[in-house]
Motif scaffolding. Structure first.
Motif: not given
Length: 428
Positions: A176-179, A239-241, A270-273
């Motif tokens: 996942r992005s940390n941006k 995204q990571a959080d 949320i990541g699953f969706v």
């Protein structure tokens, strides 16, 4: 003079689609002569046809030159399975979409296409297997290429055989992005069915990360219909959080909004969706359960749509929800819950005085292309049995207005089922 390398080939992007095989292709009055047409960016390619075959094997490859443009996560391939006809137009047997977001990440993907018929009824028993290969320059390989080699064995998709496997395809392995970005999560609550309890006033509460909203309360019903949309906005989060956080659906009996008023709940991260096609779950049924005691079984069913939208993402078009949805295969269950398998059996015996369906003109056409047949009853009846979005049909009795089938029609289901309607039709 220094020699300049021609890197035109290094900047080429190619998509290779291999149509492998199919199983249980539906037939009409006789076994089909199936072939597959694929469409991508306005380009059409098709396989050869297989004579009188419901389980064809093609193993045919097609290349799409992307003209130096890389694949986009929103790209899809349209797939049509047709029956080749010597006279007249070819008949559509099945259709489906192949999302290309996963092949961008893994470069090679074995995919089972979810197919439906021309009326958008899902063909549960029909399978179409395709292989996707994405050829791109080395400098275009995504950042997680270094970790990919260590995970290829675990991420192999050769064992993907059903819809649930494709949904649970190791989204936790994604980097996942940390941006810091802005996200919006849209949740639509359609309805609920078979909620546990008597004389209840149901209300649905949605908890999304650290935000909470709820629907209106409906009085004295076990099958409430809300049709409400909720928006959850998150600003300056990576995204990571966000993607490890949960969306929780809780249905309460609001007559007594206390500790014991909870009817059932369901959780999803949320990541699953976000990892699904269009970053969405559309018109999905979820099974509500007691998180403290999963052995109690289903507490009810809730129909929802969830969209997770990041920068540049567009919400998918609104799909019409039908009561004929294939509920059983469109159901998400929490871990530890398993419904009992059951079979719905319909015994079909006979029918009388079925009205004539073909015209006298069509009888003349039949005589031209057929043999020297005497004039017969111009109806070829069969029985179609529908339940929970699934359909089966009897054998076809040709040229008979008083047919006798003496046949059993069976539909597999999970018990208890959400569907409470059975449709029986006689068709020509």
């Amino acid at each position: 003079m220094t020699e300049q390398k021609d890197d035109s080939t290094s900047q080429s992007f190619t998509l290779v689609v291999e149509i492998v095989s199919a199983k249980n292709i539906p037939k009409r009055k006789a076994k089909p002569d199936p072939y597959v047409s694929i469409f991508y960016q306005g380009i059409k390619k098709k396989t050869t046809s297989k004579k009188s075959e419901q389980n064809p094997v093609w193993n045919e490859k097609f290349e799409f030159d992307l003209k130096g443009t890389p694949l986009q996560h929103s790209d899809v391939i349209e797939v049509l399975v047709k029956d080749y006809e010597n006279i007249g137009s070819n008949k559509l047997l099945a259709k489906g979409l192949v999302p290309l977001s996963q092949v961008i990440s893994y470069n090679f993907l074995k995919y089972q296409v979810d197919l439906c018929d021309s009326d958008n009824n899902k063909l549960e028993s029909t399978q179409l297997i395709v292989n996707l290969e994405y050829k791109c320059p080395r400098n275009a390989v995504i950042s997680k290429q270094a970790t990919k080699s260590n995970e290829m064995e675990d991420l192999s998709l050769d064992n993907l055989t059903n819809f649930e496997d494709k949904l649970i395809r190791r989204h936790d392995a994604k980097i996942r992005s940390n941006k810091l970005q802005d996200f919006q999560i849209r949740i639509k609550i359609f309805q609920a069915r078979q909620l546990d309890g008597n004389n209840i006033d149901p209300m649905c509460q949605i908890k999304c990360y650290n935000l909470s909203k709820h629907t209106k309360t409906l009085r004295s019903t076990n099958s409430p219909y809300w049709n409400e949309v909720f928006f959850f906005n998150f600003f300056g989060i990576c995204q990571a959080d966000l993607f490890d956080k949960l969306i929780e659906f809780q249905v309460y009996n609001s007559v007594n909004f206390l500790k014991d008023a909870l009817i059932g709940s369901f959780k999803i991260d949320i990541g699953f969706v976000y990892d699904q096609f269009h970053h969405s779950l559309i018109n999905k049924w979820i099974l509500l359960a007691d998180a403290q005691d999963l052995m109690c079984g289903a507490k009810g069913y809730l129909k929802v749509s969830v969209n997770v939208l990041g920068p540049g993402d567009e919400a998918p078009p609104n799909l019409e929800s039908s009561n004929d949805d294939d509920i059983e295969s469109n159901l998400l269950k929490p871990p530890g819950i398993d419904l009992r398998p059951a079979t719905f059996v319909l015994k079909v015996f006979r029918s009388e005085d079925i009205p004539r369906m073909d015209s006298n003109f069509f009888q003349g056409v039949k005589s031209i292309f057929g043999s020297n047949e005497t004039k017969k009853e111009l109806v070829d009846p069969y029985v179609e049995f529908s339940f929970a979005g699934r359909k089966v049909q009897s054998k076809i009795i040709y040229n008979d207005a008083n047919p006798e089938w003496n046949q059993e029609l069976k539909i597999g289901l999970k018990f208890p089922s959400m569907c409470d309607k059975v449709a029986i039709a006689i068709k020509d």
